[in-house]
Design an enzyme around this catalytic site. Structure first.
Site, PDB file in Angstrom:
ATOM      1  N   GLU A  92      15.894 -10.023  -1.227  1.00 21.38           N
ATOM      2  CA  GLU A  92      16.506  -9.100  -2.195  1.00 21.38           C
ATOM      3  C   GLU A  92      17.686  -9.766  -2.913  1.00 21.38           C
ATOM      4  O   GLU A  92      17.857  -9.602  -4.122  1.00 21.38           O
ATOM      5  CB  GLU A  92      16.941  -7.800  -1.513  1.00 21.38           C
ATOM      6  CG  GLU A  92      15.816  -7.010  -0.841  1.00 21.38           C
ATOM      7  CD  GLU A  92      14.621  -6.714  -1.735  1.00 21.38           C
ATOM      8  OE1 GLU A  92      14.762  -6.754  -2.968  1.00 21.38           O
ATOM      9  OE2 GLU A  92      13.522  -6.470  -1.195  1.00 21.38           O
TER      10      GLU A  92
ATOM     11  N   ASP B  55      10.854 -14.849  -2.237  1.00 26.41           N
ATOM     12  CA  ASP B  55      10.372 -15.202  -0.894  1.00 26.41           C
ATOM     13  C   ASP B  55      10.870 -16.589  -0.492  1.00 26.41           C
ATOM     14  O   ASP B  55      11.346 -16.796   0.631  1.00 26.41           O
ATOM     15  CB  ASP B  55       8.833 -15.213  -0.862  1.00 26.41           C
ATOM     16  CG  ASP B  55       8.240 -13.810  -0.740  1.00 26.41           C
ATOM     17  OD1 ASP B  55       8.995 -12.871  -0.405  1.00 26.41           O
ATOM     18  OD2 ASP B  55       7.029 -13.660  -0.974  1.00 26.41           O
TER      19      ASP B  55
HETATM   20 ZN   LIG Z   1      10.837  -8.455  -4.167  1.00 27.73          ZN
END
Ligand SMILES: [Zn+2]
Length: 674
Positions: free
Chosen positions: A514, A578
């Site tokens: 995030e 990621d």
């Molecule tokens: Zn995301």
């Protein structure tokens, strides 16, 4: 947000999914039994980490996807079901909020009553559509339909002004399609052609259920397809939709009327409710030209048919069984590959959670997260932010002045963890025990009014885009905040019993994901205050694009299903998040060790356990249909690539597992942005 669609650019952690399975499973941060030791971790790390899990958890017949997230969502759903069963018992002494949530759920569960009423609840709206005498009156009918939760033609709501994040403005955007994405109307492969044929057959069946003869229903379905295809033609594709400059066009209502005449916009805005609107963001101006053409060129009868279709389509959940089954047959079976409909209680729990999110949310937080859970998350976020700052400082491709602004932005990121400062008050939403349809309409009306009432007021940063029981998380570039609902802050994402390595690989990487969204190809275009403003030097932006392009190409090579590959551009933001997320989680873990290396546990070193913690978050089984749909429409890569793509970019991984360069998980070329 299934009912009122708020136009927004928030980036969540995962695909919105509909999960469920029996409960009673063990939830551990890391499970040796989930491994498949017959697979070489350097050849396919996902399979090594999750092969055992996949064998032990065959896809339930009512699911198109079932994984770790879904298992946790199932557990949350049981908590909600218990709350709702108690609240719906109709005993005296219920609190006002128990009356609302309990009766909403009870009405939804009462299949017999819903079947007995047949299509009667639709009649007032169908009549309103039927008596339309000319196209001029469309605005009034449309406003009414929007208030009741149907969204024909376009989306309407409020949003933060992209270029002045202190203000909330009105916004309209492309929409009005019954298929999952605009490309579904044009793709020429056999599978897509078949899906279109099935879609027309589905619309026809729904009109037959409404009382049309098969011949008449077939003509109506064709009319719907023609209108939607024209709207799709005017729509931006899903890669363009990720470009915030392409979806921001502030104009006055007068300018919108010039762009898209033949529709009484002032009347529509007035009747939809909310404050008076002088200017707004018309996200995709070309779409509204297409909308104008559709109104101009389509007969009034066909426009009425289209409105009726979207009215039915948006209400299937509270219509008789035949409608529910037909809706599942197309959207569940044909498009997603599920074999049977989910049990009613699961659908009703989800509907209550979606339409009255705060009724359940408050109790859910009290029962699950608690103060201790909040504090440990807060502590971990602080550690991840420190690691991210270190990472920003260390990159060698960014100039000092851009770096300084990036760090300023990182410091400005606010954290919202599993709670709300203000819970919504549903006192004015009438909920009746015998009126599932009306309850849903009134909840929709409440939510649209709430969104519209934000216009012209200061931004309410305490509001959430997800309900608290949701197993997901998101970054909001305009609020510049990261948001973790209580639903995800549990094992296996955070497990008190697991060692740090596993927890940093799981929830640590989710937090890192995030945070990194603030600096992916989309998020980086917003500044510390949440304004769409270019704070990058031209050379730094160019360097970023070159590094990001490596990820675009890498993920674009992954095959999702059949000949459908991932779209490297569509998934770029998520893949960047990621990759950056796992890297900074690793840095934070190393910092927490302060030079001490823990002893191996169960035969795995702490580095190995860190990567296994990440991989096992993504264990899942899914149908081919859902893999295809996700690859075509969703900005998130399929789970196996979220694991294998990231680890193959990390030298720490190949070192941990002793992989040799040239093996699948240790390619010669590694991509790295953050
Ligand atoms: Zn995301």
């Amino acid at each position: 947000m299934s009912i009122t669609i708020v136009i927004m650019v928030r980036t969540s952690l995962l695909v919105v999914f509909f999960g469920s399975l029996a409960f009673g499973q063990q939830f551990n941060g890391f499970d040796l039994g989930s491994l498949d030791r017959s697979v070489d971790p350097c050849v396919n790390f996902y399979k090594f980490s999750c092969g055992g899990w996949q064998t032990k958890n065959p896809l339930p017949s009512d699911q198109a996807r079932y994984g770790t997230f879904d298992a946790l969502q199932d557990r949350n759903r049981i908590v909600l079901q218990n709350l709702l069963e108690t609240a719906s018992s109709n005993k005296p002494g219920r609190s006002p909020i128990e009356q609302k949530e309990g009766d909403f759920y009870a009405a939804c569960m009462d299949e017999k009553a819903i079947d007995a009423r047949g299509t009667a609840p639709l009649k007032p709206d169908l009549d309103r559509i039927a008596v339309l005498k000319n196209k001029k009156d469309l605005a009034e009918v449309l406003a009414h339909l929007f208030r009741n939760g149907s969204n024909p033609f376009f989306n309407f709501g409020s949003e933060q002004d992209a270029k002045d994040s202190t203000k909330v403005i009105a916004a309209i955007g492309q929409g009005g399609l019954g298929l999952p994405d605009r490309d579904y109307y044009f793709k020429t492969d056999a599978k897509s052609a078949e899906e279109r044929k099935q879609y027309v057959a589905h619309v026809q069946k729904m009109f037959e259920l409404l009382g049309s003869s098969p011949a008449e229903a077939a003509m109506k379905a064709q009319a719907v397809m023609t209108i939607e295809t024209a709207l799709a033609k005017g729509s931006l594709d899903n890669v363009s939709l990720r470009d915030p400059e392409k979806t921001y066009h502030k104009m006055t209502v007068g300018e919108l009327t010039t762009l898209s005449s033949d529709f009484e916009w002032p009347k529509f805005f007035k009747d939809a409710g909310g404050p008076s609107i002088q200017s707004l963001d018309v996200s995709e101006p070309d779409f509204f030209k297409a909308f104008k053409d559709v109104i101009e060129k389509t007969s009034l009868d066909d426009l009425k048919t289209y409105l009726a279709w979207h009215l039915v389509d948006s209400n299937t959940g509270v219509l008789p069984t035949a409608f529910v089954q037909e809706n599942f047959n197309f959207n569940g079976k044909i498009l997603r590959g599920a074999k049977e409909l989910r049990p009613r209680w699961k659908r009703c729990v989800d509907m209550t959670d979606q339409q009255l999110p705060d009724a359940l949310g408050k109790t859910f937080v009290e029962k699950t997260l608690g103060e201790e859970g909040k504090q440990r998350t807060q502590k971990m976020i602080a550690e991840l932010e420190k690691a991210m700052e270190k990472d920003l400082q260390a990159v060698d491709w960014m100039s000092p002045q851009t770096k300084q602004q990036a760090i300023e932005k990182l410091h400005a990121i606010a954290n919202k963890i599993g709670n709300k400062a203000h819970w919504l008050d549903y006192a004015n939403v009438k909920v009746s025990r015998d009126d599932a349809f009306g309850n849903s309409e009134r909840a929709s009306e409440f939510e649209l009014a709430r969104q519209l009432n934000k216009i012209g007021k200061p931004v309410d940063k305490t509001d959430w885009a997800m309900s608290q029981p949701t197993v997901n998380a998101y970054y909001d570039p305009q609020e510049n905040d990261i948001n973790f609902p209580a639903g995800i802050l549990q094992a296996p994402f955070y497990d008190n019993k697991a060692d740090d390595a596993v927890n940093y690989g799981a929830i640590g990487a989710v937090i890192g994901h995030e945070l990194t969204h603030g600096f992916d190809d989309q998020g980086r275009q917003y500044d510390a205050k949440g304004n769409l403003r270019d704070w990058w030097t031209a050379a730094d932006a160019k360097a970023f694009d070159a590094l990001a392009d490596c990820i675009v190409k890498q993920y674009g090579e992954f095959t999702a299903s059949g000949d459908v590959k991932l779209n490297g551009k569509l998934t770029l933001g998520e893949n960047t998040a990621d990759n950056g997320g796992l890297r900074i989680a690793y840095m934070a873990l190393m910092d927490s060790y302060a030079g001490r290396q823990p002893v191996p546990i169960d035969g795995f070193t702490s580095d190995q356990r860190f990567f296994l913690g990440w991989a096992q978050v993504w264990c899942e089984n899914h149908t081919d249909e859902i893999a295809r749909q996700q690859a075509l429409t969703n900005p998130h890569s399929l789970s196996q690539f979220r694991v294998n793509g990231v680890v193959s970019n990390m030298p720490e991984f190949r070192k941990a597992f002793g992989c040799k360069e040239g093996q699948p998980m240790a390619p010669a070329r590694m991509c790295k942005v953050w």
